[in-house]
Design an enzyme around this catalytic site. Structure first.
Site, PDB file in Angstrom:
ATOM      1  N   ARG A 134       0.810  -1.017   0.051  1.00 57.64           N
ATOM      2  CA  ARG A 134       0.095   0.002  -0.034  1.00 57.64           C
ATOM      3  C   ARG A 134       0.743   1.389  -0.066  1.00 57.64           C
ATOM      4  NH1 ARG A 134      -2.914  -3.842   1.760  1.00 57.64           N
ATOM      5  NH2 ARG A 134      -1.175  -4.264   2.853  1.00 57.64           N
ATOM      6  N   THR A 135       1.727   1.282   0.958  1.00 51.97           N
ATOM      7  CA  THR A 135       2.574   2.584   1.024  1.00 51.97           C
ATOM      8  C   THR A 135       3.302   2.957  -0.116  1.00 51.97           C
ATOM      9  OG1 THR A 135       2.609   2.266   3.544  1.00 51.97           O
ATOM     10  CG2 THR A 135       4.048   4.038   2.669  1.00 51.97           C
ATOM     11  N   LYS A 145      26.278  -4.011  -1.105  1.00 50.78           N
ATOM     12  CA  LYS A 145      27.740  -3.944  -1.199  1.00 50.78           C
ATOM     13  C   LYS A 145      28.590  -3.133   0.020  1.00 50.78           C
ATOM     14  CE  LYS A 145      27.615  -3.514  -5.967  1.00 50.78           C
ATOM     15  NZ  LYS A 145      27.643  -2.556  -7.284  1.00 50.78           N
ATOM     16  N   ARG A 186      11.307   3.744   2.865  1.00 50.34           N
ATOM     17  CA  ARG A 186      10.866   3.107   3.857  1.00 50.34           C
ATOM     18  C   ARG A 186      12.296   2.203   4.397  1.00 50.34           C
ATOM     19  NH1 ARG A 186       5.989  -0.877   4.625  1.00 50.34           N
ATOM     20  NH2 ARG A 186       5.118   0.841   4.937  1.00 50.34           N
ATOM     21  N   HIS A 232       5.363   5.563  11.598  1.00 52.14           N
ATOM     22  CA  HIS A 232       5.117   5.648  10.076  1.00 52.14           C
ATOM     23  C   HIS A 232       3.895   6.755  10.067  1.00 52.14           C
ATOM     24  CE1 HIS A 232       3.654   4.099   6.422  1.00 52.14           C
ATOM     25  NE2 HIS A 232       3.296   2.885   6.630  1.00 52.14           N
TER      26      HIS A 232
HETATM   27  C1  NCD Z   1       2.105  -1.415   7.951  1.00 53.06           C
HETATM   28  C2  NCD Z   1       3.607  -1.164   8.149  1.00 53.06           C
HETATM   29  O1  NCD Z   1       4.366  -1.566   7.102  1.00 53.06           O
HETATM   30  O2  NCD Z   1       4.123  -0.545   9.148  1.00 53.06           O
HETATM   31  N1  NCD Z   1       1.720  -1.261   6.811  1.00 53.06           N
HETATM   32  C3  NCD Z   1       1.278  -0.319   5.924  1.00 53.06           C
HETATM   33  O3  NCD Z   1       2.183   0.553   5.848  1.00 53.06           O
HETATM   34  N2  NCD Z   1      -0.123  -0.111   5.609  1.00 53.06           N
HETATM   35  C4  NCD Z   1       1.577  -2.379   8.996  1.00 53.06           C
HETATM   36  C5  NCD Z   1       1.923  -3.865   9.038  1.00 53.06           C
HETATM   37  O4  NCD Z   1       3.277  -4.078   8.406  1.00 53.06           O
HETATM   38  O5  NCD Z   1       1.754  -4.435   9.846  1.00 53.06           O
END
Ligand code: NCD
Length: 327
Positions: free
Chosen positions: A69-70, A99, A121, A149
């Site tokens: 999703r993100t 590396k 991320r 997040h």
């Molecule tokens: C979450 C995350 O990556 O923190 N997912 C998201 O971004 N919607 C939740 C998870 O991984 O459980």
């Protein structure tokens, strides 16, 4: 060629980085939510109608951890707005990280290629902030280790406001793996800026919410309760925010002990208020049963959809220089 690290440091201070949810005030959130509403309306009217909003801009997605999703909603939000999107998933393997290149070197280089925004991320809590230190362009934290997040919290809060019309006065139950889950933490930090009636954290002691979150609530004068008993939370909550046990962040033994606790299925839904909503950042595993999906209170797919509009609004505010955040 400029080599002055002082000059670099001064430049790097300039961009607005989105790193934590406590950077957002209710006033900024109101603006962001209004813009997200307008993007939803405009996309409904004409899916091609927003493509000319920011042509020529570039967004780079750098994902050191998996994401559906993100990553995709950032990419799609940017594409809808006319930006070009580049980047890598699985950056631990697909980039020079394998590396041994440091993430700061990576950030410095990517930023020097002049994208408009760098979305990161990371598997470390401090990863995106660390990369932001050397980036001349805005860095957005798209989920960092067991830390934060913030853009998930934006879409979570937006979903609650859209559905319930407010945050103040609501009883919000947040359950699941609150120790390792960054979405629960970021949401709770963001709620500290409002006046919810109460937060109820539902988890066994081994997965309970961190002291830093509790400290934030105490400072804000928001009452909270911690419990491992669903019956003490579900019947009272206006919003039930459930989360996945973060299997990848604990030992196999610890996972086996907790994986089947805190499951929401039809019997648990029966405990909830008629007008409550059930949210989940997704992906879900076993903690929200599929049988619940057709319940009108199951709101997680709507919630995920809101991620597109909120990320469009966030990108737009960054690119127009209207997003003012403290560092
Ligand atoms: C979450 C995350 O990556 O923190 N997912 C998201 O971004 N919607 C939740 C998870 O991984 O459980």
């Amino acid at each position: 060629m400029r080599t002055s690290s002082k000059k670099d440091a001064r430049r790097a201070l300039k961009p607005v980085h989105v790193l934590r949810s406590d950077q957002f005030t209710p006033a900024t959130l109101r603006k962001l939510f209004r813009l997200a509403d307008s993007y939803e309306r405009r996309l409904d009217q004409d899916p091609m109608g927003v493509r000319n909003d920011f042509p020529g801009h570039i967004l780079v997605n750098t994902f050191y951890e998996p994401s559906t999703r993100t990553r995709m909603s950032f990419a799609l939000a940017a594409s809808h707005l006319g930006l070009v999107v580049h980047g890598t998933e699985n950056a631990r393997e697909f980039s020079s990280a394998i590396k041994g290149e440091s993430d700061q070197d990576t950030a410095r280089i990517l930023a020097s290629y002049r994208p408009s925004i760098l979305v990161v991320r990371h598997d470390q809590d401090v990863g995106p902030a660390h990369m932001a230190e050397v980036s001349r362009v805005p860095v957005i934290n798209a989920g960092a280790g067991k830390g934060e997040h913030p853009t998930q919290a934006l879409l979570d809060l937006y979903t609650i406001v859209k559905k319930k019309g407010r945050i103040d006065g609501l009883v919000i139950a947040i359950g699941g793996d609150l120790k390792h889950g960054r979405t629960a933490r970021s949401l709770a930090f963001m709620l500290c800026k409002y006046r919810p009636a109460k937060l109820i954290f539902v988890a066994p002691a081994s997965m309970q919410i961190g002291k830093d979150v509790l400290g934030c609530l105490e400072k804000a004068g928001i009452s909270y309760e911690r419990t491992a008993d669903l019956c003490r939370a579900l019947p009272y909550a206006d919003v039930v925010y459930w989360t996945r046990v973060q299997k990848e962040r604990m030992s196999k033994k610890a996972y086996a002990r907790v994986r089947d606790r805190f499951i929401i299925g039809p019997p648990e839904m029966a405990l909830m208020k008629e007008d409550a909503i059930l949210m989940h950042p997704l992906p879900r595993h076993r903690e929200v049963r599929k049988e619940v999906d057709d319940d009108p209170r199951a709101w997680y797919f709507e919630q995920a959809k809101n991620g597109l509009y909120i990320r469009m609004a966030l990108i737009a505010m960054l690119l127009t220089g209207t997003l003012r955040l403290p560092p």
